[in-house]
Design an enzyme around this catalytic site. Structure first.
Site, PDB file in Angstrom:
ATOM      1  N   LYS A   1       0.838  -1.201   0.000  1.00 56.38           N
ATOM      2  CA  LYS A   1       0.000   0.000   0.000  1.00 56.38           C
ATOM      3  C   LYS A   1       0.874   1.253   0.000  1.00 56.38           C
ATOM      4  O   LYS A   1       0.611   2.209  -0.737  1.00 56.38           O
ATOM      5  CB  LYS A   1      -0.941  -0.008   1.220  1.00 56.38           C
TER       6      LYS A   1
ATOM      7  N   GLN B   1      -5.122  -1.573   9.548  1.00 57.37           N
ATOM      8  CA  GLN B   1      -4.911  -2.875   8.919  1.00 57.37           C
ATOM      9  C   GLN B   1      -5.465  -3.977   9.823  1.00 57.37           C
ATOM     10  O   GLN B   1      -5.165  -4.024  11.015  1.00 57.37           O
ATOM     11  CB  GLN B   1      -3.408  -3.088   8.649  1.00 57.37           C
TER      12      GLN B   1
ATOM     13  N   ASP C   1     -11.450   2.702   3.967  1.00 63.80           N
ATOM     14  CA  ASP C   1     -11.786   1.280   3.846  1.00 63.80           C
ATOM     15  C   ASP C   1     -13.309   1.071   3.789  1.00 63.80           C
ATOM     16  O   ASP C   1     -13.780   0.010   3.385  1.00 63.80           O
ATOM     17  CB  ASP C   1     -11.258   0.512   5.062  1.00 63.80           C
TER      18      ASP C   1
HETATM   19  N1  GUN Z   1      -6.954  -7.033   5.932  1.00 62.39           N
HETATM   20  C1  GUN Z   1      -7.255  -7.797   4.859  1.00 62.39           C
HETATM   21  N2  GUN Z   1      -7.882  -7.058   3.917  1.00 62.39           N
HETATM   22  C2  GUN Z   1      -7.972  -5.813   4.410  1.00 62.39           C
HETATM   23  C3  GUN Z   1      -8.517  -4.609   3.898  1.00 62.39           C
HETATM   24  O1  GUN Z   1      -9.048  -4.520   2.781  1.00 62.39           O
HETATM   25  N3  GUN Z   1      -8.415  -3.528   4.702  1.00 62.39           N
HETATM   26  C4  GUN Z   1      -7.840  -3.594   5.927  1.00 62.39           C
HETATM   27  N4  GUN Z   1      -7.811  -2.480   6.655  1.00 62.39           N
HETATM   28  N5  GUN Z   1      -7.338  -4.689   6.436  1.00 62.39           N
HETATM   29  C5  GUN Z   1      -7.401  -5.798   5.670  1.00 62.39           C
END
Ligand code: GUN
Length: 287
Positions: free
Chosen positions: A53, A97, A120
């Protein structure tokens, strides 16, 4: 092979090129889009996701910062960090996350994020907004899938969409977004009895179970669009999805590969949501 391959890597590169210009426009106007990522603990998969990311942010012109806490950090300390980020005018998106350590209460952490920075789309307000057809931020993976369907002109309205998986991150928001677009939606899980009965009637089949190659050709309606959200590592080290690509590609009308399908779109949509958040911030600041 009959199925047309939906190339997520290619689509992601087109979408990123377009949004890179939007990010550049904001930066020229003195507002560089910013994303803060909060990570708690040392989950190896999360570390890879966060690294990817950060790299994607830098490539598209988004400022990013990672706030990494050790697994035994008190939840209140993380909440304090989020409160500061909520007020930080250089940060337009905040992402926690997942998964969080087991002593954390996910919803307490996620609902502490300002709703206009919840890129998100996991805040309960934004979940409610999505469900009621007032989407604020669409969760990144389902958002990417809908874009793939649109790009390939795959009709959704009136079609039967089957989603296998009921997670808050993928399955549930995916089902809601398909419903919003007029599909008749069935939500299944790996526990569904006689799963092939449902999948064989799907015009659109979205698979997010985390079970390697569990969807086989016999489970797929000829001509269906099969979207594979899974990413698994086989004992021989190869990556594979939740769909048995080699057999299903002979039956499906459209199929996403793994890797190179949904994965590249997920991070792309996070970048889009962050730039969108910055654009909205700018608009509100100028009112
Ligand atoms: N963990 C696995 N997929 C995601 C996601 O799309 N966003 C976040 N914040 N954590 C994750």
């Amino acid at each position: 092979m009959n199925a047309q391959i939906i190339d997520g890597k290619l689509l992601a590169s087109h979408v990123r090129a377009e949004w890179k210009q939007r990010a550049a426009r904001l930066t020229e106007q003195g507002l560089r889009p910013g994303l803060a990522v909060i990570m708690v603990g040392d989950n190896p998969a999360s570390e890879i996701y966060v690294r990817n990311k950060v790299k994607a942010c830098s490539e598209i012109g988004i400022h990013s910062e990672v706030h990494h806490f050790s697994a035994n950090t008190n939840q209140d300390e993380v909440l304090d960090c989020i409160r500061v980020l909520n007020q930080n005018q250089h940060v337009h998106g905040i992402l926690v996350q997942l998964p969080l350590p087991s002593h954390y209460i996910n919803n307490q952490v996620i609902t502490s994020i300002a709703i206009q920075k919840d890129v998100d789309g996991f805040h309960l307000y934004n979940v409610g907004a999505l469900v009621t057809g007032n989407t604020n931020f669409a969760p990144c993976t389902p958002f990417g899938v809908t874009m793939m369907l649109e790009q390939h002109h795959i009709p959704v309205e009136g079609r039967h969409a089957v989603v296998i998986g009921r997670s808050n991150i993928v399955g549930k928001p995916m089902a809601m977004m398909l419903l919003e677009r007029g599909a008749t939606v069935t939500i299944c899980s790996s526990k569904t009895r006689d799963l092939p009965y449902f999948t064989r009637s799907a015009d659109i089949l979205v698979v997010a179970t985390g079970q390697p190659q569990m969807v086989t050709a016999e489970m797929v309606k000829p001509g269906a669009a099969v979207i594979d959200v899974g990413i698994n590592r086989l004992p021989d080290g190869r990556l594979c999805g939740d769909v048995d690509f080699d057999s299903v590609k002979n039956v499906a009308g459209y199929i996403t590969p793994v890797p190179g399908g949904v994965g590249p779109m997920t991070i792309t949509m996070l970048l889009c949501n962050t730039i969108l958040a910055a654009e909205r911030y700018q608009k509100n600041a100028s009112l």
